[in-house]
Design a protein around this motif. Structure first.
Motif, PDB file in Angstrom:
ATOM      1  N   GLN A 356       0.833  -1.209   0.000  1.00  0.00           N
ATOM      2  CA  GLN A 356       0.000   0.000   0.000  1.00  0.00           C
ATOM      3  C   GLN A 356       0.868   1.259   0.000  1.00  0.00           C
ATOM      4  O   GLN A 356       0.549   2.247  -0.669  1.00  0.00           O
ATOM      5  N   GLU A 357       1.991   1.222   0.721  1.00  0.00           N
ATOM      6  CA  GLU A 357       2.886   2.377   0.776  1.00  0.00           C
ATOM      7  C   GLU A 357       3.523   2.661  -0.574  1.00  0.00           C
ATOM      8  O   GLU A 357       3.953   3.788  -0.837  1.00  0.00           O
ATOM      9  N   ASP A 358       3.601   1.636  -1.444  1.00  0.00           N
ATOM     10  CA  ASP A 358       4.114   1.878  -2.798  1.00  0.00           C
ATOM     11  C   ASP A 358       3.270   2.916  -3.526  1.00  0.00           C
ATOM     12  O   ASP A 358       3.796   3.750  -4.267  1.00  0.00           O
ATOM     13  N   LEU A 359       1.958   2.850  -3.339  1.00  0.00           N
ATOM     14  CA  LEU A 359       1.072   3.812  -4.005  1.00  0.00           C
ATOM     15  C   LEU A 359       1.329   5.228  -3.485  1.00  0.00           C
ATOM     16  O   LEU A 359       1.333   6.194  -4.259  1.00  0.00           O
ATOM     17  N   VAL A 360       1.536   5.357  -2.187  1.00  0.00           N
ATOM     18  CA  VAL A 360       1.807   6.677  -1.605  1.00  0.00           C
ATOM     19  C   VAL A 360       3.137   7.214  -2.131  1.00  0.00           C
ATOM     20  O   VAL A 360       3.253   8.391  -2.502  1.00  0.00           O
ATOM     21  N   THR A 361       4.149   6.331  -2.182  1.00  0.00           N
ATOM     22  CA  THR A 361       5.461   6.747  -2.694  1.00  0.00           C
ATOM     23  C   THR A 361       5.358   7.177  -4.149  1.00  0.00           C
ATOM     24  O   THR A 361       5.950   8.185  -4.557  1.00  0.00           O
ATOM     25  N   CYS A 362       4.609   6.432  -4.924  1.00  0.00           N
ATOM     26  CA  CYS A 362       4.430   6.777  -6.340  1.00  0.00           C
ATOM     27  C   CYS A 362       3.756   8.137  -6.474  1.00  0.00           C
ATOM     28  O   CYS A 362       4.162   8.958  -7.307  1.00  0.00           O
TER      29      CYS A 362
END
Length: 810
Positions: A356-362
């Protein structure tokens, strides 16, 4: 020129003498001689300086003229030389014209040789230049773009060289010699491409740590797309090989999808391992949990820490440390692998959160490194969103085995994930997890099964708890509030438990379907709680005080249910609120309160003193002289004095109505059981009783309601006094119309016929037959109407269960 200057001196001298003569005409003028001399000296110096300047100017002009003459001489001499050279070249041109073809051929050969020398030199330099490009980015990734641009040029140069070589040289040996210089370029480009895509595979971490490197990688993709467009669409020669587009962007997107699927594949495999042992525990020979232990090299125990029960075998476990070697020598510690659900869900949710944090980082870092046309966040979201759905569907299908905490853990993450998407600006329609695209359409979605599991266990838990609550209420005496109102703690405990279950869902602000299901479940539990109380009141016949306590409990439950359902409805979307039967669930508590009021009144009339007096009605002398009626009314006053203290004020009048209805039912029952003969004394007593009851109950019951209830007693008198069949049937109809009072249950055809034959002895045989035929006709009409009503009701009762609204598309 000397003569010219001599004449000037002569003239100047003469003028000076003449001027002196003019100045010295008078003897006094001699006094001015000194001033005149000084003035003369000044003028002479001025004239001398002017003459010197003029002479100097003339000298400089003369020197400049001499220099110009010398320069003109040199140019004239040079012109003579050029003219001679032109004459020589004209003579040579004449011979070149005669050999023009040979000159052109020689010039072309020279140019080709020079060009070939340059190409050969470039080919020989290709490996070195390719190696230099790799060295550029060996320790400094800021040179990625220049290195790629250079290698692209070298690659194109090597391809052109190979093509030209194949056109002109046919030998394999020469080609193999050429490939020694071209192959390093291709290998260097392959290594550079591999490094670029390796960096792009980790573009999220790169966007955080080294965003400029990610921007360079994206720029390289753009540069390659320009090359693909330039050379891919350019016209080519017949013998030229077609240009192979590299399509870096498509490759990057494919790698992104594959990498995401690989990471989510690990997550799905983790869900499939639910129930498998994932933790090792140690136990001693008595089955006590061993927290920690150590052994020497021979395997003998040196130290043990275990959890043991207290001496009385009740209470929490206590930690015990054993270091005595004698005791340790008799102990045995064995390891056992077990499944720890908390540990499993901790690992599962940790992986979900990482993804889920990948989406925030993106969104925060990587998106700005890509052109808008890449829509990198939308692509990553689409890939992750579907894979999240697959993972949740996979874990949800094992939801039947989960504990409530496990199901809540997954639903809590789903809520947080959806909230994260909202914070990232994702449209509301895209926030909800989509159906698993690979699942069987006929299967129940995993999220549905997960919710059903949670809601089912919640229902079982609350049902068990309120069953225990009601059991405790029956076993204990009602409690009294400060104002004297009777109650039991059951109602408060019930809504406390129900609110706790709703708060669990509200804390995670779950999926709207979860909230709707929980709300429906809560309403169903409320109705079942009402049914359980209703069964207790009807089947277990609790005492008067407990009936009053149940009455007050349900009045309080009604108020709490209104507040509870209003709060729950706020959590449910407006378009879903129609699926909640809030009114029925809340009003059910009032119905139970009414039942409790009737049961309290039944217990009141079952009192020995009260029931003994009621048995005197219509037949006993105590009734005929009015003493039985007076006793009943006095007893009612005593009971209602207690009711005014015990019962909630808002329900006292309803209790009075129930008391009146129960009194009427019992009097009608006594009338048909005794079937008294028609006498003037009986009819007079009956009218007096009606008036006495009216006077007592008018303080509690509305006039219309009171009049309608007492009409049943009036109808009894009409049965004894009706002179025509129509009036008699009208009296019977009056009794039958009071079905809501429970009167009609004691009125049947056989009883009415028996009344005609027993109580109406003044009627002749013909009148009795006429009255009986009219009554039978009334009963036929009533039975026909009742049958039609039952058919309509049975045809309308269809529908689904509590979760019938859910489908894969909901």
């Amino acid at each position: 020129m000397a003569e010219y200057y001599a004449d000037d001196d002569e003239i100047a001298r003469d003028e000076g003498i003449n001027e002196m003569i003019e100045l010295l005409k008078n003897p006094n003028d001699l006094l001015r001689l000194h001033d005149i001399r000084r003035d003369f000296d000044n003028r002479r110096q001025v004239v001398k300086a002017s003459l010197s300047s003029m002479v100097l100017s003339q000298v400089e002009a003369t020197e400049a003229g001499i220099n110009l003459l010398e320069k003109a001489y040199r140019h004239v001499k040079k012109m003579h030389q050029c003219l001679a050279k032109i004459d020589k070249m004209c003579r040579e041109s004449a011979s070149l014209i005669e050999n023009q073809g040979k000159v052109k051929q020689l010039s072309l050969v020279h140019a080709n040789l020079e060009k070939f020398r340059t190409v050969i030199q470039d080919i020989v330099d290709l490996p070195f230049r390719a190696e230099s490009c790799e060295e550029m980015i060996q320790n400094d990734l800021s040179n990625l773009v220049p290195a790629f641009e250079t290698l692209s040029d070298l690659t194109r140069m090597s391809e052109n060289a190979l093509l030209e070589w194949q056109k002109n040289v046919k030998g394999r040996e020469e080609l193999s010699e050429l490939m020694k210089f071209l192959t390093p370029v291709a290998k260097a480009m392959e290594r550079l491409e591999a490094r670029i895509f390796a960096l792009l595979d980790n573009f999220l971490s790169l966007a955080v740590d080294e965003p400029y490197v990610l921007a360079d990688c994206v720029k390289i993709i753009e540069l390659q797309e320009s090359l693909d467009m330039k050379y891919g669409n350019a016209p080519r020669q017949p013998d030229e090989l077609p240009y192979r587009k590299k399509e870096y962007r498509a490759t990057f997107f494919q790698n992104l999808t594959k990498r995401a699927e690989a990471r989510f594949g690990e997550l799905v495999r983790l869900t499939e391992s639910y129930g498998e042992p994932n933790k090792r525990l140690s136990y001693d020979q008595d089955g006590n949990l061993v927290v920690k232990y150590s052994k020497d090299r021979q395997g003998h125990l040196l130290h043990v820490v275990r959890m043991t029960p207290p001496d009385n075998r009740s209470g929490p476990l206590r930690e015990e440390t054993i270091s005595d070697l004698d005791i340790l020598s008799e102990m045995q510690v064995s390891d056992k692998k077990v499944f720890d659900e908390d540990l499993f869900f901790e690992s599962f949710v940790d992986q979900l959160i990482t993804l889920q944090e990948d989406l925030v980082t993106c969104f925060d870092h990587a998106q700005s490194c890509f052109p808008a046309k890449y829509m990198i966040f939308d692509r990553l979201l689409q890939t992750y969103h579907v894979n999240f759905s697959i993972a949740v569907d996979s874990i949800g299908k094992r939801g039947d085995d989960f504990t409530t905490r496990g199901a809540l853990t997954v639903m809590d993450w789903v809520h947080k994930y959806m909230e994260t998407l909202r914070n990232l600006g994702v449209e509301e329609g895209m926030v909800k997890l989509p159906p698993n695209p690979f699942a069987d359409p006929d299967d129940v979605p995993g999220m549905v099964r997960l919710m059903e599991n949670y809601v089912g266990k919640m229902m079982d838990t609350v049902t068990e708890w309120y069953g225990n609550i009601l059991k405790l209420d029956l076993e204990s005496k009602p409690k009294t509030l400060k104002d004297g109102t009777l109650f039991t703690p059951g109602a408060l405990d019930f809504f406390r438990i129900l609110n706790e279950q709703i708060q669990v869902i509200r804390k995670i602000n779950a999926h709207e379907d979860v909230i709707l299901r929980t709300a429906q479940c809560a309403l169903k539990i409320m109705m079942e709680f009402q049914t359980a109380q209703d069964d207790i009141l009807k089947k277990q016949t609790p005492n008067l005080e407990l009936c009053v306590a149940f009455l007050n409990n349900n009045v309080a439950c009604y108020d709490q249910s209104i507040s509870f359902t209003e709060d729950v409805q706020k959590q449910v979307k407006k378009e879903m609120q129609s699926q909640l039967d809030v009114e029925s669930a809340c009003r059910g508590f009032l119905e139970v309160a009414k039942t409790a009021a009737r049961k309290a009144c039944e217990q009141m009339y079952n009192d020995q003193g009260m029931s003994g007096q009621l048995k005197q009605f219509f037949t006993g002398p105590e009734w005929l002289d009015g003493s039985a009626t007076d006793t009943v009314i006095a007893t009612l006053k005593d009971f209602f004095d207690d009711f005014k203290v015990w019962i909630h004020p808002s329900f006292l009048k309803r209790t009075a109505e129930a008391a009146l209805d129960e009194l009427i039912v019992r009097l009608v029952t006594m009338f048909f059981m005794s079937l008294p003969l028609r006498t003037g004394e009986l009819l007079s007593r009956l009218r007096q009783d009606i008036e006495a009851f009216r006077q007592y109950f008018e303080a509690y019951v509305k006039p219309e309601r009171l009049h309608r209830s007492l009409d049943a007693l009036s109808a009894l008198g009409d049965l004894l006094t009706a002179d025509t069949a129509e009036m008699f049937v009208l009296a019977v109809s009056e009794l039958l119309s009071l079905a809501d009072l429970g009167v009609s249950e004691h009125v049947n055809l056989e009883t009415i016929i028996k009344l005609l034959n027993t109580c109406r002895q003044e009627l002749n045989r013909r009148q009795v037959n006429d009255f009986s035929s009219k009554v039978r006709e009334l009963w036929k009409q009533r039975n026909a109407a009742s049958t039609a009503t039952r058919k309509v009701d049975s045809g309308e009762r269809r529908g689904g269960g509590i979760f019938s609204f859910w489908s894969r598309n909901s």
